[in-house]
Design a protein around this motif. Sequence first.
Motif, PDB file in Angstrom:
ATOM      1  N   LEU A   1       0.831  -1.198   0.000  1.00  0.00           N
ATOM      2  CA  LEU A   1       0.000   0.000   0.000  1.00  0.00           C
ATOM      3  C   LEU A   1       0.871   1.255   0.000  1.00  0.00           C
ATOM      4  N   VAL A   2       0.493   2.207  -0.827  1.00  0.00           N
ATOM      5  CA  VAL A   2       1.220   3.479  -0.929  1.00  0.00           C
ATOM      6  C   VAL A   2       0.223   4.618  -0.710  1.00  0.00           C
ATOM      7  N   PRO A   3       0.711   5.786  -0.280  1.00  0.00           N
ATOM      8  CA  PRO A   3      -0.208   6.910  -0.079  1.00  0.00           C
ATOM      9  C   PRO A   3      -0.946   7.269  -1.366  1.00  0.00           C
ATOM     10  N   ASN A   4      -2.172   7.666  -1.226  1.00  0.00           N
ATOM     11  CA  ASN A   4      -2.997   8.079  -2.356  1.00  0.00           C
ATOM     12  C   ASN A   4      -2.340   9.302  -3.015  1.00  0.00           C
ATOM     13  N   PRO A   5      -1.990   9.227  -4.295  1.00  0.00           N
ATOM     14  CA  PRO A   5      -1.306  10.350  -4.948  1.00  0.00           C
ATOM     15  C   PRO A   5      -2.178  11.596  -5.093  1.00  0.00           C
ATOM     16  N   LEU A   6      -3.474  11.467  -4.866  1.00  0.00           N
ATOM     17  CA  LEU A   6      -4.351  12.634  -4.920  1.00  0.00           C
ATOM     18  C   LEU A   6      -4.374  13.409  -3.600  1.00  0.00           C
ATOM     19  N   LEU A   7      -3.709  12.874  -2.573  1.00  0.00           N
ATOM     20  CA  LEU A   7      -3.651  13.560  -1.293  1.00  0.00           C
ATOM     21  C   LEU A   7      -2.316  14.260  -1.133  1.00  0.00           C
TER      22      LEU A   7
END
Length: 56
Positions: free
Chosen positions: A8-14
């Motif tokens: 899991l990676v951070p949401n790139p939209l955040l």
Amino acid sequence: MPVADAVLVPNPLLGDTGPRWPSDRYRAEYGAAATWLSDTGDAARHRRVLDLPARW
């Protein structure tokens, strides 16, 4: 929900200062339903972390 061994990676939209909307139209259509804007609850369930494809 992602599979148990998902990376899991951070949401790139955040971003650090809030959401990074791809366009005003996207924000108008999906902004009200964006549960990932909340800091509460399960990060994976609320899409703050994602199992993105390698090509993302």
